[in-house]
Design an enzyme around this catalytic site. Structure first.
Site: not given
Length: 1047
Positions: A25-26, A28-30, A58, A92
């Site tokens: 999840r971007g 959170d942790t990107r 999307g 995903e």
């Protein structure tokens, strides 16, 4: 990504676009943990996919992202606090888990800032996220199914071994992950096959066997089957499929061949090198065992031993499961099933052949390098597939040899193969033969060359005449070496034996090579041209041991002196069927043990076979010999064990000497319609007597002694009016068949004799014997130990109450007793009752047969006419159509009653499908009727499903037990069909107008909450048995919706 070949999966390829795929999840942790992990991986040269698109995405993953997942080797989902709030991340993850299940990809979850138990049990932020999704989706059926898949994916991913972040340094945590990934990708996948056709489903099945093993110890699985089936190919595919899940892995190829040439200690050295990178020179096998046990006992290892053929190999390389660490898996491929059993390996899988469209597909790719082939080749392709008989190796060899060839060249090559097998195919198949002992090789050649034209039971008797009781062991060895297949073993007997066509050809080629140019020098003869040549030219020799002749199309001429067999001094078996000799035979060798003349059109041959003294002869068969009018003195056959002269329609007399063949065990005169008298029998060794269809026979033969070995008698359609007083000498009889014996009477003065004879009978057939209401109770009084009773086609009107005193009776057949009105007595242990065609059966009797108490007591199948009787109320769930389903959990229901009104006058069949796996065909539930039997009336079929037995036969008990422990719902589907004729072709049709019901017997432990009739994955509330309230009877028939969801 490797080039995709037919029916393949990239799990069998040896290249990926990405080594690692990061799911996260971007927000959170990107820009923190995931970004640092990505850099550390790429710095190590590990090609890693990360979705750099930070814009608003999307609701669903894109095709390009799906493609990236498909082309990745290892997945790292980073479970952070807001991960489950993203439907994109969850979609995903679902696709990642799909690749894990179907392609063997490795999933290494990272729990970053969350507890694994919250992800696993959907608690904390994960529970909140899914509750929010459910609220959003509650009016959308498709999205509710999507939500269900998200939940499954989260639970499954969280159950996998992974990494949990602690309060330590992040760089150390990342370093540990990168090191582990580097180790995982260091081993190179194996080349599996140029065209891996049909491997996907086979790998999945073996994977399910591997999954049955506990992670608390090593688990061994054996793959067995004949040469050329693709065991090694399957082993390599499995290796590529699961190797990443283990600390270290090793595939030892061609163990049989390499242990012979390189010695076992070199294989031990290779095992240590591949798993531990330990280069060591061993002094001997014992030292190697110590090193393997010491170095690998704490490692989770995948070990595949390919083509093992000796126990010594297993003891040196994988002696015990505790040699390896927890969760280890050892796979052994072999041609010898006994080897697996001797090593204590309980989990085994017989590798099946490649047939139908899959076989055609592989052949097309091998012969044309393409799946698109000119239609003109269709016939010759089908012929090649038929020749291969399911062996992928043969398809590959034939396809390669015929690459670029014309149709005529194809035909010529296949013609040649059918006469003389391809050398490479022959040598590969012959390996198992070479491993046999000398006498076992002889048994195999007898079967390969001469087992045709008769049932297996008869041929086994022939082999027993050659090899005695040793034959049982020899046949087991042949089956364990995958040279023959034994099916339906029952109480120690072998009911069916088959062997692969190319295995048969291999055996024939072994015999042909004994003397390629001169057939008279071979041990066995079966080919018409060879036999004609040997007998005409009188070139037979003492090397010939067995001859099989069946040439009905021509008149057979042997040498003029009639001594064609004289030089065959070691001939043991001579089988002649439907052969017309125009010249006489003056000589048959005294070495004969088996002489079988069936449909023989030669008076002289018959005379020769009966007039000579054959001290060694054990089997004499003279069936369907129209010239046989008299059986002469046979006192020269004192060692005869089986004598058959069935359907000799001109036979009139039999010499009294037949009654003094002291070793005779089986005697059959079945179908000798002109025979009026049978000689007295003083045969203490006789076991079976068949005088059925001797329509002129007016008296049963006198019995001269106690015949305690006599077990079975068939008396069908004779003119016998009364059984003699000597019949009481049969006090150990257990099967008696009286069929169409309407003239037979049982006088009251012989009551004591009948009581003695019938007291041991367990199987009694009184079929069409004109039994009356007065006679039936007398029979039942005599038959106190009967377990199976057939009273079909008789005239009585009622079954008396005294039938309930037959405590051992479990099968009762009353078919076509058209006058039968009442059944007053039901035996306490009755399991099967058939009253098909009993059109006078009263409504009160039908109601009794539908009693809930009766069927919950253990009945398996009842069937009887249905006169618009409704389904009883005790069937909680009722429906109309060809299918009915239910779901259960926690425990397999022990007592499930099914009622079926087919809605037609055909005998139905039922298929049971458990979680998508089709059980063994259940047409046996409707035993005793041909599958296309047309009945006068509609019938009711009431059966007990015996579900636990079905699952056990399916071989899925361990898998189901795991699902039950996890409280998962298991789906059971029953499909009902009928066989009908359509333009001369038998076809299967659904029973679309059938009515059916299910009753599950409730147990005290809340079983009512564990069986439901609606799909739990479509309806998000449980409907238990007690919650189900059936509507009015007129409305109780509902259309069935079949779920396509498998658990």
């Amino acid at each position: 990504m490797a080039i995709q070949s037919p029916s393949s999966s990239s799990s069998f390829s040896y290249g990926f676009t990405y080594q690692v795929f990061l799911s996260f999840r971007g927000i959170d942790t990107r820009h923190g943990f995931t970004g640092n992990l990505y850099k550390a991986l790429t710095d190590k040269g590990i090609k890693t996919f990360i979705d750099d698109n930070d814009l608003q995405r999307g609701d669903e993953i894109t095709p390009s992202l799906r493609k990236a997942i498909d082309e990745s080797r290892i997945f790292i989902p980073v479970f952070s606090i807001f991960y489950a709030f993203s439907s994109f991340c969850l979609d995903e993850l679902v696709h990642i888990i799909h690749c894990y299940k179907t392609k063997g990809r490795l999933v290494l979850p990272v729990f970053f800032g969350v507890e694994p138990t919250n992800v696993r049990h959907l608690k904390g932020s994960y529970g909140e996220a899914l509750a929010e999704h459910e609220k959003r989706f509650q009016n959308d059926k498709n999205n509710m199914e999507r939500l269900h898949q998200w939940k499954l994916a989260l639970t499954q991913a969280a159950n996998l071994s992974g990494y949990h972040s602690s309060h330590g340094y992040e760089y150390k945590f990342i370093g540990e992950i990168v090191k582990n990934i580097s180790n995982k990708i260091s081993h190179q996948p194996l080349h599996v096959a140029n065209y891996p056709v049909g491997l996907q489903s086979r790998v999945q099945h073996v994977k399910s066997l591997l999954d049955e093993g506990s992670d608390h110890g090593a688990h061994m699985v054996g793959l067995y089957g004949t040469g050329g089936l693709g065991k090694s190919t399957l082993g390599k595919a499995i290796y590529n499929f699961i190797a990443d899940e283990f600390e270290c892995s090793c595939f030892l190829e061609n163990v049989r061949e390499n242990s012979a040439s390189n010695k076992l200690k070199h294989l031990q050295e290779e095992l240590l090198l591949k798993t531990l990178q330990l280069e060591i020179k061993l002094g001997g096998v014992s030292e190697g065992i110590s090193h393997i046990k010491e170095r690998l006992h704490s490692k989770k290892i995948l070990l595949i031993l390919d083509d093992v053929d000796d126990m010594e190999q297993l003891q040196a390389l994988a002696g015990e499961p505790d040699w390896f660490g927890l969760g280890s898996r050892v796979i052994i491929t072999t041609r010898d099933k006994h080897l697996l059993r001797s090593h204590g390996i309980e989990s085994t899988h017989e590798v099946k052949g490649l047939y139908g469209t899959e076989a055609l597909e592989l052949l097309r790719w091998m012969a044309f390098k393409n799946n698109k082939v000119p239609s003109s080749y269709e016939d010759v392709l089908n012929r090649a597939v038929s020749y291969a008989s399911g062996l992928p190796l043969v398809l590959e060899i034939v396809g390669s040899n015929l690459f670029g060839k014309t149709i005529e060249e194809w035909k010529g090559t296949l013609d040649g193969y059918e006469k003389i097998p391809n050398k490479k195919i022959h040598q590969i198949l012959k390996v198992s033969y070479d491993a046999l002992e000398e006498e076992q090789q002889s048994v195999f050649l007898d079967i390969a060359c001469c087992f045709k034209g008769c049932g297996w039971e008869e041929f086994e008797y022939i082999l027993r005449a050659h090899y005695g009781h040793r034959i049982t062991h020899h046949l087991v060895v042949l089956a364990e070496k995958s040279l023959v297949k034994i099916t339906h073993p029952h109480y120690g007997s072998i009911y069916e034996l088959t062997l692969h066509d190319l295995i048969k050809d291999m055996g024939k080629e072994v015999v042909r090579q004994e003397s390629p140019k001169e057939p008279g020098e071979r041990s066995r003869l079966w080919c018409e041209d060879d036999i004609v040549n040997v007998l005409k030219e009188n070139t037979g020799t003492s090397k010939i041991e067995m001859i099989y002749m069946n040439f009905p199309s021509e008149e057979f001429v042997i040498d003029k002196k009639g001594k064609a067999f004289k030089k065959m001094t070691r001939l043991k078996t001579l089988i002649i069927e439907n052969v017309h000799f125009s010249k006489g035979l003056k000589y048959l060798p005294s070495s004969l043990r088996v002489l079988k003349l069936r449909g023989c059109l030669s008076e002289s041959l018959l005379s020769c076979s009966l007039s000579k003294k054959f001290q060694n002869m054990k089997i004499l068969t003279l069936d369907r010999c129209e010239y046989l009018t008299h059986i002469p003195d046979v006192s020269g056959l004192q060692n005869l064990e089986k004598f058959s002269f069935e359907y000799c329609e001109n036979l009139i007399t039999i010499h009294n000497s037949i009654g003094h063949l002291n070793k005779l065990e089986r005697l059959s005169a079945n179908g000798c319609s002109k025979l009026e008298r049978f000689p007295p029998l003083g045969l203490a060794s006789l076991n079976e007597l068949n005088i059925s269809y001797c329509e002129s026979l007016k008296s049963f033969p006198k019995l001269l002694c106690k015949m305690t070995n006599m077990k079975m008698i068939w008396l069908q359609k004779t003119s016998i009016r009364e059984l003699p007083s000597s019949f009481q000498n049969l006090n150990e009889l257990f099967l008696l068949t009286l069929w169409e014996c309407g003239m037979l009477r049982f006088p009251k003065q012989n009551d004591q004799m009948y009581s003695i004879v019938f007291s041991k009978v367990t199987n009694l057939i009184l079929h069409d014997c004109k039994l009356s209401d007065e006679c039936l109770p007398i029979f039942l009084k005599w038959c106190v130990n009967v377990t199976s009773l057939d009273l079909s086609y008789n005239n009585f009107k009622l079954i008396p109450e005294c039938l309930s005193e037959c405590h051992l009776l479990n099968i009762l057949i009353l078919d076509n007793c058209k006058s039968l009105e009442e059944i007053r007595g039901i035996p306490p242990n009755l399991e099967m009752l058939s009253a098909m065609g009993c059109k006078s059966l009263s409504s009160s009797s039908r109601r009794m047969l539908l009693s809930q108490k009766l069927h919950e007591a253990g009945c398996i199948l009842f069937r009887f006419p249905n006169f618009s009787d409704g389904i009883p109320d005790w069937f909680e769930h009722q429906s109309r159509g060809d299918t009915i389903s239910f779901w259960f959990r926690k425990k397999i229901p022990s007592n499930i009653s099914i009622i079926l009104f087919p809605g037609c006058t055909c005998s139905p069949k039922v298929d049971v499908i458990v979680n998508g796996y089709k059980c063994f065909p259940c047409s046996y539930l409707f035993w005793g009727f041909d599958s296309i039997e047309i009945l006068e009336l509609e019938h009711s079929f009431l059966l007990n499903l015996k579900l636990k037995q079905q699952i056990s036969l399916l071989g899925r008990m361990s898998e189901m037990e795991k699902a039950l422990l996890k409280n998962e719902w298991i789906h059971v589907e029953l499909n009902f069909v009928k066989n009908v004729w359509n333009k001369g072709i038998q076809v299967i049709e659904k029973l679309s107008s059938a009515q059916m019901g299910i009753h599950v017997r409730m147990e005290k432990s809340n079983a009512e909450e564990n069986v439901i009739f609606t799909d739990p994955h479509r309806e998000y509330r449980n409907t238990s048995l007690l919650q189900f309230e059936p509507p009015l009877k007129k409305q109780r028939l509902v259309e069935v919706v079949v779920s396509d969801t498998e658990i």
